[in-house]
Motif scaffolding. Sequence first.
Motif: not given
Length: 454
Positions: A188-209
């Motif tokens: 869905q994120a891709m379909d709606y045109g978001a710039l999507t970055f996959q991080l080598k982290a968990d959700f909590d790590g993504c929040v920190r970044v």
Amino acid sequence: MSDNLHQLRCFGCGARIAGSEAQPDFRCAQCGDLFEVDYPGWMQRKGPDRPNPGALKWLWRERRSSSDSLDQSGVWRFRELLPILDSFGSAVSLREGNTPLYRLPRASKALGIDQIYAKHQGMNPTGSFKDTGMTAALSVAKERGFEWVACASTGNTSAAMAAYAARAGLNSLVLIPEGKIAWGKLAQAMDYGALTFQLKADFDGCVRVLTEIVRQAPIYLLNSVNPYRLEGQKTPAFEIAEAFDWNVPDHLIVPGGNLANSSALGKGFREMLELGLVTRVPRISVIQAQGANPLVRMLASHGETLEPVEAHTRATAIRIGNPASWRKAARVIQETGGWCLDVSEAEIAIAKAEIGAEGLGCEPASAVTLAGLKKLRAQGVVADSETVVLLLTGHTLKDADYTIDFHRGTLLSEDETGGPGSEVAGQIAALRRNAIAVEATASAVLDLLKGKIG
Ligand code: F0G
């Protein structure tokens, strides 16, 4: 005339600021806690800004037959209770909300509880409850002139954000934990045109970044630390009360991840009580997955502060070890007399299949609600005569892999089921409906139907 009547009040120290003064990370400059949207005019008993309950109930019902796009939104239909925009005309809507409330007859029968309902938030435009919060917060971003919005996500927030940003003509940035979100949501994120970055982290790590990023770049943060998200997410409380003709159910059960949704629904019911729209509020219980249960641990040990955990669960939407809104959620549970408990991977999988067998389906994180209700019933704290509403947060198609693995029998390990012959293995066997490969002839199909039909 401005439609905007709100302030932000710090949940920790009570400091009040104007909405436009919030820091990019939405933390209080004085104490670091989160803000809550507050409407000071509501407290003046006869002030012009205090909503009138009788008039509102009538108006909200009238709007259900209106063809105006704001009225057709199940969030903005209740706009008098979320005056967060300078002009409601700025609202970005995909006709979210107005989701169905279904009876669960099989669950009612199995548990011996008169009335169990599912409020299915998975029936929103992008398939999760996040749409109700996103229409609110993204509309604020647009009104404030941002060109970029961003979130860290276990998948549903990013899907909702990407869709609403696209509708508003804004750019969106998604940070997700690599390999740890369901494909449907990533698609869905891709379909709606978001710039999507996959991080080598968990959700909590993504929040920190992301928190670092928004402090350095003009990007509007749309995680649920953004208090406007909760204003949209409180509106299912209004829909539930309205559906019960303003007599609220006894008990509402909500999944807990980052703990914003339980906080938002609690706020919705509290505000209805303060304004005289209802005379009581339901108990609100929060259910977490056993491998991602920091709030359960904190409340069980009567701790004052939440200790983050390393989170593990196949219900990836709630794979969160350091939830942002824990203080707000703890208050909702305590104020309403609800419970907070956790459920195992096998309990989640079984409950999900049972909700599927009711003809509804939901994603794994949503199924913790039924699993939690079963546990509460076994503990003897839910009476036969109660009316219970389970909040189903996401659509079954969000995580089709999970469902297919369950029905193929490859989802759970023997450790999790107790091995062949265990009671859990028996329950799973009764629910499994794996697809069967058959020769392409009518006689082969009819052979397999023998004893099943007629
Ligand atoms: N159920 C689903 C389907 C979710 O996607 C989430 C959270 C929750 C429950 C928990 O709600 O965080 O308010 O306690 N998903 C977030 C996301 C974190 O990024 O989509 P919560």
